[in-house]
Design a protein around this motif. Structure first.
Motif, PDB file in Angstrom:
ATOM      1  N   LEU A   1       0.828  -1.208   0.000  1.00  0.00           N
ATOM      2  CA  LEU A   1       0.000   0.000   0.000  1.00  0.00           C
ATOM      3  C   LEU A   1       0.863   1.259   0.000  1.00  0.00           C
ATOM      4  O   LEU A   1       0.515   2.260  -0.642  1.00  0.00           O
ATOM      5  N   LEU A   2       1.979   1.231   0.710  1.00  0.00           N
ATOM      6  CA  LEU A   2       2.851   2.401   0.749  1.00  0.00           C
ATOM      7  C   LEU A   2       3.600   2.602  -0.565  1.00  0.00           C
ATOM      8  O   LEU A   2       4.198   3.654  -0.779  1.00  0.00           O
ATOM      9  N   ASP A   3       3.555   1.610  -1.446  1.00  0.00           N
ATOM     10  CA  ASP A   3       4.039   1.780  -2.815  1.00  0.00           C
ATOM     11  C   ASP A   3       2.891   2.053  -3.783  1.00  0.00           C
ATOM     12  O   ASP A   3       3.093   2.046  -5.006  1.00  0.00           O
ATOM     13  N   GLY A   4       1.693   2.249  -3.256  1.00  0.00           N
ATOM     14  CA  GLY A   4       0.546   2.567  -4.108  1.00  0.00           C
ATOM     15  C   GLY A   4      -0.092   1.359  -4.762  1.00  0.00           C
ATOM     16  O   GLY A   4      -0.878   1.519  -5.707  1.00  0.00           O
ATOM     17  N   LEU A   5       0.200   0.144  -4.276  1.00  0.00           N
ATOM     18  CA  LEU A   5      -0.341  -1.079  -4.862  1.00  0.00           C
ATOM     19  C   LEU A   5      -1.421  -1.646  -3.948  1.00  0.00           C
ATOM     20  O   LEU A   5      -1.177  -1.866  -2.764  1.00  0.00           O
ATOM     21  N   GLY A   6      -2.595  -1.894  -4.506  1.00  0.00           N
ATOM     22  CA  GLY A   6      -3.665  -2.497  -3.732  1.00  0.00           C
ATOM     23  C   GLY A   6      -4.945  -1.697  -3.847  1.00  0.00           C
ATOM     24  O   GLY A   6      -4.982  -0.514  -3.497  1.00  0.00           O
ATOM     25  N   ASP A   7      -5.990  -2.359  -4.351  1.00  0.00           N
ATOM     26  CA  ASP A   7      -7.281  -1.700  -4.534  1.00  0.00           C
ATOM     27  C   ASP A   7      -8.367  -2.318  -3.663  1.00  0.00           C
ATOM     28  O   ASP A   7      -9.426  -1.734  -3.484  1.00  0.00           O
ATOM     29  N   THR A   8      -8.094  -3.509  -3.158  1.00  0.00           N
ATOM     30  CA  THR A   8      -8.965  -4.170  -2.198  1.00  0.00           C
ATOM     31  C   THR A   8      -8.087  -5.100  -1.377  1.00  0.00           C
ATOM     32  O   THR A   8      -7.125  -5.661  -1.898  1.00  0.00           O
ATOM     33  N   ILE A   9      -8.387  -5.236  -0.075  1.00  0.00           N
ATOM     34  CA  ILE A   9      -7.502  -5.983   0.801  1.00  0.00           C
ATOM     35  C   ILE A   9      -8.298  -6.866   1.757  1.00  0.00           C
ATOM     36  O   ILE A   9      -9.464  -6.614   2.047  1.00  0.00           O
ATOM     37  N   ARG A  10      -7.629  -7.909   2.233  1.00  0.00           N
ATOM     38  CA  ARG A  10      -8.161  -8.733   3.318  1.00  0.00           C
ATOM     39  C   ARG A  10      -7.026  -9.085   4.264  1.00  0.00           C
ATOM     40  O   ARG A  10      -5.923  -9.428   3.828  1.00  0.00           O
ATOM     41  N   VAL A  11      -7.295  -9.008   5.557  1.00  0.00           N
ATOM     42  CA  VAL A  11      -6.379  -9.474   6.588  1.00  0.00           C
ATOM     43  C   VAL A  11      -6.873 -10.840   7.046  1.00  0.00           C
ATOM     44  O   VAL A  11      -7.916 -10.952   7.682  1.00  0.00           O
ATOM     45  N   SER A  12      -6.157 -11.904   6.711  1.00  0.00           N
ATOM     46  CA  SER A  12      -6.600 -13.278   6.977  1.00  0.00           C
ATOM     47  C   SER A  12      -6.118 -13.726   8.347  1.00  0.00           C
ATOM     48  O   SER A  12      -4.943 -14.046   8.522  1.00  0.00           O
ATOM     49  N   LEU A  13      -7.021 -13.760   9.319  1.00  0.00           N
ATOM     50  CA  LEU A  13      -6.678 -14.120  10.688  1.00  0.00           C
ATOM     51  C   LEU A  13      -7.426 -15.369  11.123  1.00  0.00           C
ATOM     52  O   LEU A  13      -8.554 -15.608  10.685  1.00  0.00           O
ATOM     53  N   THR A  14      -6.806 -16.133  12.004  1.00  0.00           N
ATOM     54  CA  THR A  14      -7.468 -17.303  12.575  1.00  0.00           C
ATOM     55  C   THR A  14      -8.339 -16.823  13.733  1.00  0.00           C
ATOM     56  O   THR A  14      -8.104 -17.140  14.908  1.00  0.00           O
ATOM     57  N   GLU A  15      -9.330 -16.038  13.389  1.00  0.00           N
ATOM     58  CA  GLU A  15     -10.248 -15.435  14.351  1.00  0.00           C
ATOM     59  C   GLU A  15     -11.608 -15.310  13.682  1.00  0.00           C
ATOM     60  O   GLU A  15     -11.760 -15.617  12.495  1.00  0.00           O
ATOM     61  N   ALA A  16     -12.597 -14.847  14.430  1.00  0.00           N
ATOM     62  CA  ALA A  16     -13.909 -14.597  13.834  1.00  0.00           C
ATOM     63  C   ALA A  16     -13.757 -13.585  12.707  1.00  0.00           C
ATOM     64  O   ALA A  16     -12.999 -12.617  12.831  1.00  0.00           O
ATOM     65  N   PRO A  17     -14.449 -13.786  11.564  1.00  0.00           N
ATOM     66  CA  PRO A  17     -14.195 -12.939  10.395  1.00  0.00           C
ATOM     67  C   PRO A  17     -14.451 -11.458  10.633  1.00  0.00           C
ATOM     68  O   PRO A  17     -13.744 -10.613  10.065  1.00  0.00           O
ATOM     69  N   GLU A  18     -15.435 -11.125  11.477  1.00  0.00           N
ATOM     70  CA  GLU A  18     -15.699  -9.704  11.700  1.00  0.00           C
ATOM     71  C   GLU A  18     -14.531  -9.015  12.407  1.00  0.00           C
ATOM     72  O   GLU A  18     -14.377  -7.787  12.314  1.00  0.00           O
ATOM     73  N   LEU A  19     -13.687  -9.802  13.116  1.00  0.00           N
ATOM     74  CA  LEU A  19     -12.534  -9.219  13.793  1.00  0.00           C
ATOM     75  C   LEU A  19     -11.417  -8.853  12.820  1.00  0.00           C
ATOM     76  O   LEU A  19     -10.481  -8.144  13.199  1.00  0.00           O
ATOM     77  N   GLU A  20     -11.502  -9.334  11.595  1.00  0.00           N
ATOM     78  CA  GLU A  20     -10.499  -8.964  10.591  1.00  0.00           C
ATOM     79  C   GLU A  20     -10.668  -7.528  10.122  1.00  0.00           C
ATOM     80  O   GLU A  20      -9.726  -6.933   9.591  1.00  0.00           O
ATOM     81  N   LEU A  21     -11.871  -6.974  10.309  1.00  0.00           N
ATOM     82  CA  LEU A  21     -12.160  -5.683   9.675  1.00  0.00           C
ATOM     83  C   LEU A  21     -11.429  -4.517  10.324  1.00  0.00           C
ATOM     84  O   LEU A  21     -11.100  -3.543   9.637  1.00  0.00           O
ATOM     85  N   ASN A  22     -11.155  -4.577  11.640  1.00  0.00           N
ATOM     86  CA  ASN A  22     -10.449  -3.465  12.272  1.00  0.00           C
ATOM     87  C   ASN A  22      -9.033  -3.309  11.730  1.00  0.00           C
ATOM     88  O   ASN A  22      -8.664  -2.224  11.257  1.00  0.00           O
ATOM     89  N   PRO A  23      -8.183  -4.357  11.762  1.00  0.00           N
ATOM     90  CA  PRO A  23      -6.853  -4.179  11.156  1.00  0.00           C
ATOM     91  C   PRO A  23      -6.925  -3.916   9.655  1.00  0.00           C
ATOM     92  O   PRO A  23      -6.082  -3.197   9.106  1.00  0.00           O
ATOM     93  N   CYS A  24      -7.932  -4.484   8.999  1.00  0.00           N
ATOM     94  CA  CYS A  24      -8.094  -4.252   7.567  1.00  0.00           C
ATOM     95  C   CYS A  24      -8.362  -2.769   7.299  1.00  0.00           C
ATOM     96  O   CYS A  24      -7.757  -2.155   6.412  1.00  0.00           O
ATOM     97  N   ARG A  25      -9.243  -2.192   8.099  1.00  0.00           N
ATOM     98  CA  ARG A  25      -9.572  -0.768   7.922  1.00  0.00           C
ATOM     99  C   ARG A  25      -8.364   0.105   8.235  1.00  0.00           C
ATOM    100  O   ARG A  25      -8.115   1.115   7.551  1.00  0.00           O
ATOM    101  N   ARG A  26      -7.630  -0.241   9.273  1.00  0.00           N
ATOM    102  CA  ARG A  26      -6.453   0.554   9.639  1.00  0.00           C
ATOM    103  C   ARG A  26      -5.425   0.555   8.502  1.00  0.00           C
ATOM    104  O   ARG A  26      -4.815   1.580   8.197  1.00  0.00           O
ATOM    105  N   LEU A  27      -5.228  -0.601   7.892  1.00  0.00           N
ATOM    106  CA  LEU A  27      -4.295  -0.668   6.772  1.00  0.00           C
ATOM    107  C   LEU A  27      -4.801   0.133   5.585  1.00  0.00           C
ATOM    108  O   LEU A  27      -4.025   0.855   4.933  1.00  0.00           O
TER     109      LEU A  27
END
Length: 743
Positions: free
Chosen positions: A326-352
């Motif tokens: 992202l800091l090189d300008g690459l990425g139009d959609t992202i997912r943070v794949s965690l071994t946790e409940a899927p809704e918990l992925e959204l906070n780090p995903c949003r921060r990134l």
């Protein structure tokens, strides 16, 4: 670009480079026969000699040029817009956030409820696994029920092995994700294929087109989107046979499918290049982007680190990989794949996503400079010259830094008031209250202030750390006010240069380090060459950290300056712990994945960032960047509807029982889809194969089949013992208080 073109001669070097970037167990396969076949290199191509006939391989132009818009600042790579239902994806739109359900897809009610929780948490798209026709039929009910509940969040079908299933679910879902490694080729195999003629190879490529074209035509007619999603762990045997499990193979795997899409004038698709190893993942995405620049593709990119794991480690690996891109300008959609409940992925995903968006909109970076020493096609770690011992030294300075990557900690005067707690927070082993260095003890500490000479207790605390070779750094002014034997003085590089590259050290101080902000002139940086400084602390503001540091490293490389460089990251009380992990992992990780940096020093606010947290985060950053291993490494999938056991519970159990094995990597996979391949980066594997049954792996090889789940964890431990990688957990030492020792 034809599917039977030629490879440029730089492919060979890329393959070699990719093998270095790839895991230690990389196949590194090439096409060859038993005794006659050989690679022929020329200026224009690489081909295979077989029975006096040349076999022309698929074209993959390895570019010599760029992989991002600008190297000196963050600027999003321009792309076309694709539509996923009502969500536009591309460089003209916000970075879209994704997650994936973990429910059984046939459980329509449970899946709908989980999708709604994810949407409420901020997911722009939700992916659902679809492994068979029963699941495909359920998808129609899921989509209908969500519409009835007022949720129009686009749904993405995750397809492996099953073209007919993809055709069925395309009638309901807005997007189809296909894995080019197994969509047509079937289940993962590691066969080393020998092609006796060009016709043999073309037949396989034609098989891809035959099996994939119906889905392309259906998606085009229905207005559906598609992700051509390569996984490092599930490349086809055909790709493995030529490229090995390398970034170049990942890109070519996706392009085989993209050519079919383009042939049928279908362009509503994007790419992804996922791997569990952040270095492989970053290399593959950069190579993908560079290739698209070279041939004029403008398709968006979905970014993610697959099987990142859980907790802070999963977030750190994701920040290193996703943040660097992202800091090189690459990425139009992202997912943070965690071994946790899927809704918990959204906070780090949003921060990134916010980090990438802010960096691009504000133009984070520095003035243009001619970067000429960092090659995205080649991974090589810059290694600074470690401090050496000199005659007359009263302190052993060789332990200030570690050869595999250094973790330094910032300590305050207040923390010296409780020595035992300080020792523990620094990762020391305590024996009757006395500190000893352990595998994850801070290599050195930085104090911005020193205790006065009359504070005997505080100075005794520091002496005991020095006695066990924990280095101590302090500003020159602080040492002049309160001298401390064995400490290393920190001097600003600008002051050092202004004083003619000279420094007057106070009594008892025999070494000095330099600090820089990244804004120094080339002339000031060049004073490092003849200095005797033991390290350079590079403390750049977040908005300039990546690009200013690149400029510094470029100058050092041009002039053969081998001083160790430590990334000094400073966070304020307004930054919570997640901000530290995401921001620090992204900015420092973007440099460490290029081999730029000899360690990290994370300086937080003691009221918000506990010392033990900043230390373990530093070691996590080094391990996530494939530098220094201080704990067991886990490759853990995030779970989905294919998962055949409670992944979170089992992962926690395995972590509890095996977390004391630094240098050992363990893969925990819910199913067979990516299991064997992603375990290229693991020593041992625990993979679900049937309900209640587990296969155990050593590397890619199954060594125990169909073990009952109830005894599989113990079976894994026995396997680790069998291969000589086990050690018993160390018992906690009986600790006595500092007061007892003093008495």
């Amino acid at each position: 670009m034809s599917s039977s073109g030629c490879l440029s001669n730089s492919v060979t070097s890329i393959k070699s480079i990719s093998n270095k970037i790839s895991s230690k167990n990389s196949l590194s396969r090439k096409l060859k026969s038993n005794d006659q076949r050989r690679l022929k290199q020329s200026k224009s191509r690489v081909s295979v000699q077989a029975n006096n006939d040349e076999l022309l391989l698929p074209e993959l132009v390895i570019p010599a040029g760029i992989y991002c818009e600008e190297y000196s600042k963050t600027k999003r790579r321009p792309t076309r817009t694709i539509m996923v239902g009502n969500v536009p994806i591309g460089s003209e739109h916000p970075i879209a956030l994704q997650t994936m359900t973990t429910t059984d897809t046939r459980d329509v009610k449970g899946t709908v409820e989980q999708v709604m929780r994810c949407a409420d948490a901020g997911a722009d798209l939700v992916r659902i696994t679809v492994q068979g026709m029963k699941e495909a039929d359920a998808c129609h009910d899921i989509r209908e029920m969500l519409f009835k509940n007022g949720y129009d969040t686009p749904l993405v079908a995750d397809i492996h092995f099953a073209p007919k299933v993809a055709l069925r679910v395309a009638e309901a879902f807005e997007k189809i994700r296909v894995n080019p490694g197994n969509f047509v080729d079937g289940r993962k195999k590691f066969d080393n294929i020998t092609y006796e003629s060009e016709a043999d190879y073309k037949a396989e490529v034609e098989m891809i087109e035959e099996g994939f074209t119906p889905l392309v035509e259906k998606c085009k007619s229905l207005g559906r989107a598609m992700r051509i999603g390569t996984n490092h762990g599930s490349l086809s045997a055909r790709i493995l046979s030529y490229y090995g499990d390398t970034p170049a193979g990942m890109v070519e795997s996706a392009f085989e499918f993209a050519r079919v899409c383009r042939k049928h004038d279908y362009h509503n698709f994007l790419f992804s290049m996922k791997a569990s190893n952040p270095l492989v993942m970053v290399a593959a995405y950069r190579l993908l982007a560079a290739e698209m620049y070279e041939i004029g593709y403008d398709y968006p990119i979905h970014v993610g680190v697959t099987e990142a794991g859980e907790g802070e480690d999963g977030r750190m690996k994701s920040a290193i990989g996703i943040g660097a891109l992202l800091l090189d300008g690459l990425g139009d959609t992202i997912r943070v794949s965690l071994t946790e409940a899927p809704e918990l992925e959204l906070n780090p995903c949003r921060r990134l996503a916010d980090l990438g968006t802010t960096a691009a909109s504000e133009g984070w970076g520095v003035e243009d400079f001619p970067e000429s020493t960092r090659d995205f096609k080649s991974f090589g770690r810059r290694t600074g010259e470690l401090p050496t011992q000199q005659e007359g030294d009263s302190q052993d300075y060789r332990y200030l830094l570690h050869r595999d990557g250094s973790a330094l900690s910032a300590v305050t005067l207040n923390q010296l008031k409780n020595p035992e707690q300080l020792y523990k927070d620094l990762g020391c082993k305590l024996i009757v209250g006395m500190p000893f260095k352990d595998i994850a003890t801070s290599d050195s500490i930085l104090l911005r202030e020193l205790p006065p000479t009359e504070d005997a207790a505080a100075r005794l605390c520091l002496k005991r750390l020095l006695d066990v070779n924990v280095g101590l750094l302090a500003p020159l002014a602080a040492l002049q006010a309160n001298p401390l034997a064995g400490a290393v003085a920190v001097v600003a590089l600008k002051d050092f240069a202004a004083q003619g590259s000279k420094v007057s050290l106070p009594e008892g101080c025999q070494r000095f380090a330099l600090s820089a902000t990244g804004a120094e002139s080339d002339e000031e940086l060049l004073t490092l060459k003849e200095s005797e400084a033991v390290m350079l602390l590079l403390e750049t503001p977040q908005q300039k950290r990546v690009h200013a540091s690149r400029r510094v490293f470029n100058t050092l490389a041009l002039h053969d300056i081998n001083i160790p460089v430590i990334h000094h990251l400073v966070f304020s009380a307004s930054d919570d712990t997640d901000a530290l992990v995401i921001g620090g992992g992204s900015c420092a990780g973007a440099l460490l994945v290029d081999g730029l940096g000899d360690g990290v020093l994370i300086e937080g606010h003691p009221d918000v960032h506990p010392l033990s947290f900043t230390r373990t985060t530093s070691f996590g950053m080094l391990q996530g960047s494939r530098m220094r291993n201080t704990k067991t490494e886990y490759v853990s999938c995030p779970s989905c509807g294919r998962t055949l056991f409670d992944l979170q519970e089992v992962t926690a159990m395995i972590t509890e029982k095996t977390g004391h094995l630094p240098g050992v990597s363990i893969a925990v996979m819910g199913c067979i889809v990516n299991g064997p391949g992603e375990m290229a980066d693991a020593d041992f594997g625990y993979v679900g194969t049937l309900p209640g049954k587990i296969d155990l792996y050593v590397g890619r090889e199954v060594v125990r089949r169909n073990i009952d789940e109830g005894v599989a964890v113990e079976g894994l431990i026995e396997l680790i013992k069998e291969y000589g990688r086990w050690k018993e957990p160390e018992p906690e030492e009986e600790e006595e208080s500092e007061e007892t020792i003093l008495a």
